[in-house]
Design a protein around this motif. Structure first.
Motif, PDB file in Angstrom:
ATOM      1  N   ARG A   1      87.378  73.312  70.343  1.00 47.69           N
ATOM      2  CA  ARG A   1      87.430  72.596  69.064  1.00 47.69           C
ATOM      3  C   ARG A   1      86.697  73.402  67.999  1.00 47.69           C
ATOM      4  NH1 ARG A   1      89.078  68.095  71.446  1.00 47.69           N
ATOM      5  NH2 ARG A   1      90.361  67.107  69.897  1.00 47.69           N
ATOM      6  N   ILE A   2      87.272  73.410  66.808  1.00 41.73           N
ATOM      7  CA  ILE A   2      86.596  74.023  65.678  1.00 41.73           C
ATOM      8  C   ILE A   2      85.942  72.903  64.882  1.00 41.73           C
ATOM      9  CG2 ILE A   2      86.954  75.263  63.507  1.00 41.73           C
ATOM     10  CD1 ILE A   2      89.143  76.823  64.860  1.00 41.73           C
ATOM     11  N   PRO A   3      84.637  72.998  64.627  1.00 48.39           N
ATOM     12  CA  PRO A   3      83.983  71.893  63.934  1.00 48.39           C
ATOM     13  C   PRO A   3      84.470  71.736  62.493  1.00 48.39           C
ATOM     14  CG  PRO A   3      82.474  73.735  64.209  1.00 48.39           C
ATOM     15  CD  PRO A   3      83.717  74.087  64.963  1.00 48.39           C
TER      16      PRO A   3
ATOM     17  N   LEU B   1      83.272  70.121  58.970  1.00 45.58           N
ATOM     18  CA  LEU B   1      82.080  69.598  58.308  1.00 45.58           C
ATOM     19  C   LEU B   1      82.461  68.833  57.061  1.00 45.58           C
ATOM     20  CD1 LEU B   1      79.888  72.829  58.534  1.00 45.58           C
ATOM     21  CD2 LEU B   1      80.169  71.011  60.210  1.00 45.58           C
ATOM     22  N   GLN B   2      81.875  67.663  56.895  1.00 45.83           N
ATOM     23  CA  GLN B   2      82.130  66.913  55.667  1.00 45.83           C
ATOM     24  C   GLN B   2      81.073  67.242  54.630  1.00 45.83           C
ATOM     25  OE1 GLN B   2      82.127  62.648  55.954  1.00 45.83           O
ATOM     26  NE2 GLN B   2      82.927  62.406  53.884  1.00 45.83           N
ATOM     27  N   MET B   3      81.516  67.576  53.446  1.00 44.52           N
ATOM     28  CA  MET B   3      80.603  67.818  52.348  1.00 44.52           C
ATOM     29  C   MET B   3      81.103  67.020  51.165  1.00 44.52           C
ATOM     30  SD  MET B   3      80.010  71.752  53.084  1.00 44.52           S
ATOM     31  CE  MET B   3      78.397  71.246  52.590  1.00 44.52           C
ATOM     32  N   GLY B   4      80.543  65.848  50.981  1.00 41.41           N
ATOM     33  CA  GLY B   4      81.003  64.983  49.900  1.00 41.41           C
ATOM     34  C   GLY B   4      82.467  64.650  50.088  1.00 41.41           C
TER      35      GLY B   4
ATOM     36  N   LEU C   1      85.089  71.040  55.320  1.00 40.07           N
ATOM     37  CA  LEU C   1      84.963  72.491  55.429  1.00 40.07           C
ATOM     38  C   LEU C   1      85.199  72.912  56.865  1.00 40.07           C
ATOM     39  CD1 LEU C   1      84.108  75.278  54.263  1.00 40.07           C
ATOM     40  CD2 LEU C   1      81.764  74.660  54.821  1.00 40.07           C
TER      41      LEU C   1
ATOM     42  N   THR D   1      85.373  76.413  59.163  1.00 30.82           N
ATOM     43  CA  THR D   1      85.163  77.851  59.234  1.00 30.82           C
ATOM     44  C   THR D   1      85.863  78.373  60.476  1.00 30.82           C
ATOM     45  OG1 THR D   1      82.976  77.439  58.329  1.00 30.82           O
ATOM     46  CG2 THR D   1      83.415  79.652  59.090  1.00 30.82           C
ATOM     47  N   ILE D   2      86.896  79.141  60.271  1.00 35.81           N
ATOM     48  CA  ILE D   2      87.615  79.702  61.423  1.00 35.81           C
ATOM     49  C   ILE D   2      86.985  81.046  61.774  1.00 35.81           C
ATOM     50  CG2 ILE D   2      89.833  80.489  62.302  1.00 35.81           C
ATOM     51  CD1 ILE D   2      91.185  78.527  60.464  1.00 35.81           C
TER      52      ILE D   2
ATOM     53  N   ASP E   1      87.605  78.349  55.535  1.00 33.39           N
ATOM     54  CA  ASP E   1      86.967  79.651  55.354  1.00 33.39           C
ATOM     55  C   ASP E   1      87.448  80.600  56.437  1.00 33.39           C
ATOM     56  OD1 ASP E   1      84.738  81.481  54.342  1.00 33.39           O
ATOM     57  OD2 ASP E   1      84.255  81.271  56.464  1.00 33.39           O
TER      58      ASP E   1
ATOM     59  N   VAL F   1      83.522  80.055  49.065  1.00 31.79           N
ATOM     60  CA  VAL F   1      83.429  78.600  49.180  1.00 31.79           C
ATOM     61  C   VAL F   1      83.104  77.955  47.838  1.00 31.79           C
ATOM     62  CG1 VAL F   1      82.212  76.703  50.275  1.00 31.79           C
ATOM     63  CG2 VAL F   1      82.752  78.720  51.584  1.00 31.79           C
ATOM     64  N   GLU F   2      82.171  78.557  47.125  1.00 26.78           N
ATOM     65  CA  GLU F   2      81.764  77.943  45.856  1.00 26.78           C
ATOM     66  C   GLU F   2      82.922  77.871  44.877  1.00 26.78           C
ATOM     67  OE1 GLU F   2      78.156  80.164  44.762  1.00 26.78           O
ATOM     68  OE2 GLU F   2      77.143  78.256  45.128  1.00 26.78           O
TER      69      GLU F   2
ATOM     70  N   MET G   1      85.384  75.287  46.008  1.00 27.75           N
ATOM     71  CA  MET G   1      84.956  73.935  45.658  1.00 27.75           C
ATOM     72  C   MET G   1      85.234  73.644  44.198  1.00 27.75           C
ATOM     73  SD  MET G   1      81.612  72.716  47.614  1.00 27.75           S
ATOM     74  CE  MET G   1      81.728  72.266  49.334  1.00 27.75           C
TER      75      MET G   1
END
Lengths: 132, 132
Positions: A3-5, A7-10, A14, A16-17, A48, A106-107, A110
């Motif tokens: 599994r690839i995690p 992530l929740q950011m707001g 996200l 990341t492979i 990403d 990433v920035e 976003m």
């Protein structure tokens, strides 16, 4: 790892492979991501791929799939961190990342998502309450 | 893969560890991270280990090292996404993640970092200018 995690950011998710996607990993990622979008109500997905030095047609298709699935779930997909060599390869191979936007990092990804989906609405729970 | 990508998000750096760290990968991560902190002036480092189902003493030491190095560079380290089984193992093995804080997920980790390092200062470049 199977599994690839995610992530929740707001309002965004996200991913990341970092490893080459093989069949099961890719399928897990697709289903996990769709479920996360559903569960969190995320409006954007950032993928990403800065760790990847190679993107083949399989990977391209998976990213395209994710973009299409997210779109159906009303979330935009942005691929970030693509290495220059990968961009060259994609074009030379005639691969397109259909339905997904790209950004340098990433920035910026976003920021792009922010402009795409507009300013934050007042909590969606309120709308749900009104609807019920 | 011989590098784990480090993503900059505002004042923070985010590292998602998805594979078991072996020697070279761990050393690369340490040096990359310190350089990134130096280059970006990041004030916090988030290490997401949600993909890890096992943390051994080597991994524990590397995370501790990163915490100590970041501290010297004036950045706080928060480990996020630890699986319950990993927390149990850490305690049963008597391993401590010294010098690092933990949080349930990235969002809480970010909130923790915000409280630790205080509100955003007006761009550090200004201070540099004043100093010079």
């Amino acid at each position: 790892m199977d599994r690839i995690p995610i992530l929740q950011m707001g309002r965004f998710l996200l991913v990341t492979i970092q490893v080459d996607l093989y069949d099961r990993l890719a399928l897990n990622l697709e289903s996990d991501l769709v479920q996360m979008v559903n569960k969190t109500g995320a409006r954007g997905v950032l993928i990403d791929i800065s760790a990847l030095s190679i993107v083949d047609s399989f990977m391209g298709r998976i990213i395209g799939n994710i973009g299409s699935m997210s779109k159906i779930m009303d979330a935009e997909t942005v691929v970030v961190g693509m290495q220059p060599a990968v961009a060259i390869t994609l074009i030379e191979l005639g691969l397109e990342l259909k339905g997904v936007s790209t950004a340098l990092n990433v920035e910026r990804g976003m920021a792009l998502l922010q402009t795409k989906i507009g300013p934050e609405e007042d909590t969606e729970e309120d709308e749900d309450d009104r609807g019920s």
